[in-house]
Design a protein around this motif. Structure first.
Motif, PDB file in Angstrom:
ATOM      1  N   ASP A  82       0.865  -1.179   0.000  1.00 11.53           N
ATOM      2  CA  ASP A  82       0.000   0.000   0.000  1.00 11.53           C
ATOM      3  C   ASP A  82       0.896   1.220   0.000  1.00 11.53           C
ATOM      4  O   ASP A  82       1.774   1.368   0.870  1.00 11.53           O
ATOM      5  CB  ASP A  82      -0.908   0.025   1.231  1.00 11.53           C
ATOM      6  N   LEU A  83       0.688   2.119  -0.937  1.00 15.07           N
ATOM      7  CA  LEU A  83       1.530   3.306  -1.074  1.00 15.07           C
ATOM      8  C   LEU A  83       0.647   4.524  -1.293  1.00 15.07           C
ATOM      9  O   LEU A  83      -0.214   4.520  -2.177  1.00 15.07           O
ATOM     10  CB  LEU A  83       2.495   3.147  -2.259  1.00 15.07           C
ATOM     11  N   THR A  84       0.896   5.535  -0.453  1.00 16.86           N
ATOM     12  CA  THR A  84       0.167   6.800  -0.588  1.00 16.86           C
ATOM     13  C   THR A  84       1.183   7.922  -0.692  1.00 16.86           C
ATOM     14  O   THR A  84       2.045   8.073   0.197  1.00 16.86           O
ATOM     15  CB  THR A  84      -0.760   7.051   0.606  1.00 16.86           C
ATOM     16  N   VAL A  85       1.124   8.704  -1.747  1.00 16.16           N
ATOM     17  CA  VAL A  85       2.033   9.834  -1.955  1.00 16.16           C
ATOM     18  C   VAL A  85       1.211  11.110  -1.970  1.00 16.16           C
ATOM     19  O   VAL A  85       0.236  11.222  -2.723  1.00 16.16           O
ATOM     20  CB  VAL A  85       2.815   9.691  -3.274  1.00 16.16           C
ATOM     21  N   VAL A  86       1.617  12.062  -1.098  1.00 20.93           N
ATOM     22  CA  VAL A  86       0.894  13.335  -1.013  1.00 20.93           C
ATOM     23  C   VAL A  86       1.894  14.486  -1.068  1.00 20.93           C
ATOM     24  O   VAL A  86       3.097  14.305  -0.859  1.00 20.93           O
ATOM     25  CB  VAL A  86       0.068  13.430   0.285  1.00 20.93           C
ATOM     26  N   GLY A  87       1.414  15.656  -1.322  1.00 22.02           N
ATOM     27  CA  GLY A  87       2.237  16.865  -1.341  1.00 22.02           C
ATOM     28  C   GLY A  87       1.367  18.079  -1.086  1.00 22.02           C
ATOM     29  O   GLY A  87       0.145  18.024  -1.238  1.00 22.02           O
ATOM     30  N   GLY A  88       2.015  19.179  -0.690  1.00 24.44           N
ATOM     31  CA  GLY A  88       1.239  20.379  -0.413  1.00 24.44           C
ATOM     32  C   GLY A  88       2.103  21.488   0.155  1.00 24.44           C
ATOM     33  O   GLY A  88       3.338  21.387   0.226  1.00 24.44           O
ATOM     34  N   VAL A 112       7.091  23.943   0.135  1.00 21.29           N
ATOM     35  CA  VAL A 112       6.221  22.802  -0.162  1.00 21.29           C
ATOM     36  C   VAL A 112       6.847  21.540   0.430  1.00 21.29           C
ATOM     37  O   VAL A 112       8.046  21.506   0.726  1.00 21.29           O
ATOM     38  CB  VAL A 112       6.004  22.625  -1.679  1.00 21.29           C
ATOM     39  N   PHE A 113       5.998  20.504   0.585  1.00 13.65           N
ATOM     40  CA  PHE A 113       6.507  19.240   1.105  1.00 13.65           C
ATOM     41  C   PHE A 113       5.997  18.096   0.229  1.00 13.65           C
ATOM     42  O   PHE A 113       5.017  18.231  -0.512  1.00 13.65           O
ATOM     43  CB  PHE A 113       6.074  19.024   2.562  1.00 13.65           C
ATOM     44  N   GLY A 114       6.643  16.975   0.336  1.00 13.90           N
ATOM     45  CA  GLY A 114       6.202  15.742  -0.299  1.00 13.90           C
ATOM     46  C   GLY A 114       6.376  14.594   0.669  1.00 13.90           C
ATOM     47  O   GLY A 114       7.360  14.548   1.431  1.00 13.90           O
ATOM     48  N   ARG A 115       5.405  13.658   0.672  1.00 11.05           N
ATOM     49  CA  ARG A 115       5.469  12.571   1.640  1.00 11.05           C
ATOM     50  C   ARG A 115       4.925  11.291   1.008  1.00 11.05           C
ATOM     51  O   ARG A 115       3.896  11.306   0.322  1.00 11.05           O
ATOM     52  CB  ARG A 115       4.665  12.910   2.885  1.00 11.05           C
ATOM     53  N   ALA A 116       5.614  10.167   1.231  1.00  6.94           N
ATOM     54  CA  ALA A 116       5.171   8.845   0.782  1.00  6.94           C
ATOM     55  C   ALA A 116       4.983   7.957   2.000  1.00  6.94           C
ATOM     56  O   ALA A 116       5.916   7.773   2.796  1.00  6.94           O
ATOM     57  CB  ALA A 116       6.188   8.227  -0.172  1.00  6.94           C
ATOM     58  N   ILE A 117       3.779   7.404   2.148  1.00  7.48           N
ATOM     59  CA  ILE A 117       3.455   6.513   3.255  1.00  7.48           C
ATOM     60  C   ILE A 117       3.253   5.113   2.671  1.00  7.48           C
ATOM     61  O   ILE A 117       2.496   4.942   1.716  1.00  7.48           O
ATOM     62  CB  ILE A 117       2.188   6.967   3.984  1.00  7.48           C
ATOM     63  N   PHE A 118       3.932   4.118   3.212  1.00  4.40           N
ATOM     64  CA  PHE A 118       3.862   2.794   2.616  1.00  4.40           C
ATOM     65  C   PHE A 118       3.754   1.728   3.692  1.00  4.40           C
ATOM     66  O   PHE A 118       4.131   1.918   4.850  1.00  4.40           O
ATOM     67  CB  PHE A 118       5.097   2.529   1.743  1.00  4.40           C
ATOM     68  N   SER A 119       3.220   0.585   3.249  1.00  7.52           N
ATOM     69  CA  SER A 119       3.196  -0.602   4.102  1.00  7.52           C
ATOM     70  C   SER A 119       3.282  -1.828   3.195  1.00  7.52           C
ATOM     71  O   SER A 119       2.635  -1.884   2.144  1.00  7.52           O
ATOM     72  CB  SER A 119       1.931  -0.656   4.956  1.00  7.52           C
ATOM     73  N   ILE A 120       4.103  -2.785   3.603  1.00 10.70           N
ATOM     74  CA  ILE A 120       4.219  -4.060   2.900  1.00 10.70           C
ATOM     75  C   ILE A 120       3.828  -5.150   3.891  1.00 10.70           C
ATOM     76  O   ILE A 120       4.515  -5.364   4.892  1.00 10.70           O
ATOM     77  CB  ILE A 120       5.647  -4.279   2.376  1.00 10.70           C
ATOM     78  N   ILE A 121       2.699  -5.836   3.595  1.00 12.54           N
ATOM     79  CA  ILE A 121       2.134  -6.806   4.534  1.00 12.54           C
ATOM     80  C   ILE A 121       2.129  -8.188   3.882  1.00 12.54           C
ATOM     81  O   ILE A 121       1.626  -8.373   2.772  1.00 12.54           O
ATOM     82  CB  ILE A 121       0.698  -6.417   4.937  1.00 12.54           C
ATOM     83  N   GLN A 122       2.699  -9.154   4.589  1.00 13.22           N
ATOM     84  CA  GLN A 122       2.747 -10.530   4.122  1.00 13.22           C
ATOM     85  C   GLN A 122       1.957 -11.422   5.086  1.00 13.22           C
ATOM     86  O   GLN A 122       2.376 -11.619   6.227  1.00 13.22           O
ATOM     87  CB  GLN A 122       4.184 -11.014   4.030  1.00 13.22           C
ATOM     88  N   SER A 309       7.357   5.796   6.308  1.00 16.11           N
ATOM     89  CA  SER A 309       7.045   6.951   5.475  1.00 16.11           C
ATOM     90  C   SER A 309       8.342   7.675   5.133  1.00 16.11           C
ATOM     91  O   SER A 309       9.333   7.609   5.885  1.00 16.11           O
ATOM     92  CB  SER A 309       6.085   7.901   6.192  1.00 16.11           C
ATOM     93  N   LEU A 310       8.325   8.333   4.003  1.00 14.34           N
ATOM     94  CA  LEU A 310       9.438   9.157   3.538  1.00 14.34           C
ATOM     95  C   LEU A 310       8.891  10.549   3.280  1.00 14.34           C
ATOM     96  O   LEU A 310       7.884  10.692   2.579  1.00 14.34           O
ATOM     97  CB  LEU A 310      10.049   8.569   2.254  1.00 14.34           C
ATOM     98  N   ALA A 311       9.567  11.577   3.852  1.00 18.69           N
ATOM     99  CA  ALA A 311       9.038  12.939   3.714  1.00 18.69           C
ATOM    100  C   ALA A 311      10.171  13.946   3.605  1.00 18.69           C
ATOM    101  O   ALA A 311      11.272  13.739   4.139  1.00 18.69           O
ATOM    102  CB  ALA A 311       8.132  13.277   4.905  1.00 18.69           C
ATOM    103  N   ASP A 312       9.887  15.034   2.919  1.00 14.61           N
ATOM    104  CA  ASP A 312      10.866  16.122   2.800  1.00 14.61           C
ATOM    105  C   ASP A 312      10.116  17.410   2.521  1.00 14.61           C
ATOM    106  O   ASP A 312       9.051  17.402   1.896  1.00 14.61           O
ATOM    107  CB  ASP A 312      11.866  15.835   1.671  1.00 14.61           C
ATOM    108  N   ALA A 313      10.665  18.516   3.039  1.00 11.64           N
ATOM    109  CA  ALA A 313      10.063  19.835   2.842  1.00 11.64           C
ATOM    110  C   ALA A 313      11.172  20.834   2.529  1.00 11.64           C
ATOM    111  O   ALA A 313      12.308  20.711   3.012  1.00 11.64           O
ATOM    112  CB  ALA A 313       9.277  20.263   4.077  1.00 11.64           C
ATOM    113  N   THR A 314      10.852  21.837   1.734  1.00 16.18           N
ATOM    114  CA  THR A 314      11.874  22.803   1.286  1.00 16.18           C
ATOM    115  C   THR A 314      12.219  23.844   2.346  1.00 16.18           C
ATOM    116  O   THR A 314      13.241  24.523   2.223  1.00 16.18           O
ATOM    117  CB  THR A 314      11.367  23.532   0.026  1.00 16.18           C
TER     118      THR A 314
END
Length: 472
Positions: A82-88, A112-122, A309-314
């Motif tokens: 599951d991967l969700t990528v947002v920015g704002g 501005v920022f960008g963020r990716a939220i992920f989960s890998i479920i087995q 999650s991976l995130a970065d802002a300027t």
């Protein structure tokens, strides 16, 4: 004379009218509009009808539906991402963990920022839920394939009825023409004798022969209508263009020459070859697996995975204090092990009851097949024997009737016989000859039906099935 044959053709017309009324209405064009005539063998007719049948293709798409369900069940064993990528817009955050010139209550948007939220479920253990869904899907495919075979054999039976029906109508038409020619010759001679006032001839002979001629002409019209209907049914089943007239390559009606096996052999074959038995067996297994899958919802699903999650802002500084987390700037990932457990007050129990009820329905269909199909096999076998015996019974009869007719004609020509004797002989001969053709038709169709009710025709239709995937 040809009453029994005419009644059969009327029944044949009613059957096709009820089963394909809307299609036949579009394809029945006047003979003058048909510019091409095509002679087809029985095998060619079967192949074209099965390959072009919308009903068969509909069932084949049902198989594709089951195959897609199996793919979903198989894929449930593997890890899911599951991967969700947002920015704002990003509020400015300067300084460090202890001191900052910026405030959360008075944010200033400077970047501005960008963020990716992920989960890998087995999934690692689901109390048999996934495996039971896979079993149900596999048995569902087998049941759907059997439904395809059943529909294809139903179409094949329609082809047999139309093909043999055309041959029967042709045989009766030829018989009527034969009798009609002899009748016309006799009428002409009676007319000449009446005009010459020959002894032993009166108007009663003429009236009787003319009455017989009128009835014969009416039955010829009925036969030709049945013949045209059988040809139209073949044309429709084969999906030929409306401008193409079709007829059997072999128009002669002859008994199908094949060895007939004992009844017990056909009963045994039906249990393993009949599509309905296959559908029932596979359907029971599929719903048994679905019941177990529904019961597995009472228990949790254990899993392992990775979330983060991976995130970065300027316009933000990155903090190093592990007690402070900035969701717009920091990166985080962690392996996990856990369980997911949904608990409700009766919904799962209701789903289990629903699956068990459907299983009960399929089990009763299986019981019905166990009762009904052997009866169908016995009925078809007895009908085949009856029509086979009728062929032998009528064969000798119409041959003697032919001798009677020849003798009556000879006596009449020699002046020692009466016109009514010719009419009586013609009627008797025509009835027995028509009964013979009817018995041959019934016998050939009974053999096809015997193959149908035992499932032996499944092997034949398998080689003729269309490739639905290539036509999507």
């Amino acid at each position: 004379m040809l009453i029994s044959a005419r009644s059969h053709l009327a029944c044949l017309g009613l059957m096709f009218s009820l089963s394909m009324l809307s299609i036949l209405a579009m394809s029945c064009l006047p003979a003058a509009a048909q510019s091409e005539r095509r002679a087809v063998s029985l095998q060619d007719a079967l192949e074209a009808a099965i390959r072009n049948s919308p009903q068969v293709k509909e069932e084949q798409f049902g198989v594709m539906l089951r195959e897609s369900q199996r793919k979903q069940a198989d894929a449930a064993r593997f890890a899911q991402l599951d991967l969700t990528v947002v920015g704002g817009p990003s509020p400015r955050a300067r300084g460090n963990q202890l001191d900052s010139p910026d405030s959360k209550t008075n944010a200033e948007i400077t970047g501005v920022f960008g963020r990716a939220i992920f989960s890998i479920i087995q999934p690692i253990y689901a109390f048999g839920k996934i495996n039971n869904f896979r079993k149900a899907a596999a048995h569902g495919i087998a049941a759907s394939q059997a439904a395809v075979h059943q529909k294809a054999t139903d179409v094949a039976m329609l082809v047999y009825q139309a093909y043999y029906g055309y041959q029967l109508a042709t045989a009766l038409e030829n018989l009527a023409s034969e009798i009609g020619g002899q009748l016309s010759s006799t009428l002409a001679k009676v007319q000449r004798q009446l005009e010459a006032e020959a002894p032993g001839v009166d108007n009663i002979d003429m009236f009787k022969l003319q009455t017989f001629e009128g009835e014969l002409n009416k039955q010829i019209n009925d036969i030709r209508q049945g013949k045209a209907l059988a040809a139209t049914a073949l044309q429709t089943l084969m999906a030929l263009p409306p401008a193409t007239a079709v007829e059997p390559a072999k128009t002669s009606l002859r008994p199908d020459q094949r060895d007939v096996e004992p009844l017990d052999t056909y009963l045994a074959d039906a249990r393993w070859l009949r599509p309905e038995f296959t559908q029932a067996r596979e359907g029971v297994k599929a719903f048994e697996a679905l019941v177990q899958a529904a019961k597995a919802d009472y228990y949790p699903v254990f899993f392992v995975g990775v979330v983060g999650s991976l995130a970065d802002a300027t316009n933000r500084d990155r903090f190093t204090n592990p007690f402070v987390f900035d969701s717009l700037k920091d990166d985080v990932a962690a392996p996990i092990v856990g369980l997911q457990w949904h608990y409700d007050l009766g919904i799962t129990a209701g789903k289990v009851d629903e699956a068990q009820a459907k299983l009960g329905q399929v089990q009763q269909k299986s019981a019905l097949a166990e009762q009904g199909i052997p009866f169908q096999v016995r009925q078809a076998y007895l009908e085949m024997e009856q029509h086979r015996d009728n062929i032998e019974a009528t064969k000798g009869g119409f041959r003697n009737g032919r001798k009677w007719l020849v003798a009556a004609l000879s006596n009449f020509d020699l002046g020692v016989g009466e016109g009514k004797d010719v009419a009586d002989a013609a009627v008797a001969y025509a009835k027995l000859r028509a009964s013979y053709f009817q018995s041959v038709y019934d016998y050939n169709l009974a053999l096809a039906k015997l193959d149908h009710v035992t499932g032996r025709d499944v092997a034949m239709v398998k080689t003729l099935l269309p490739d639905t995937r290539s036509r999507q």
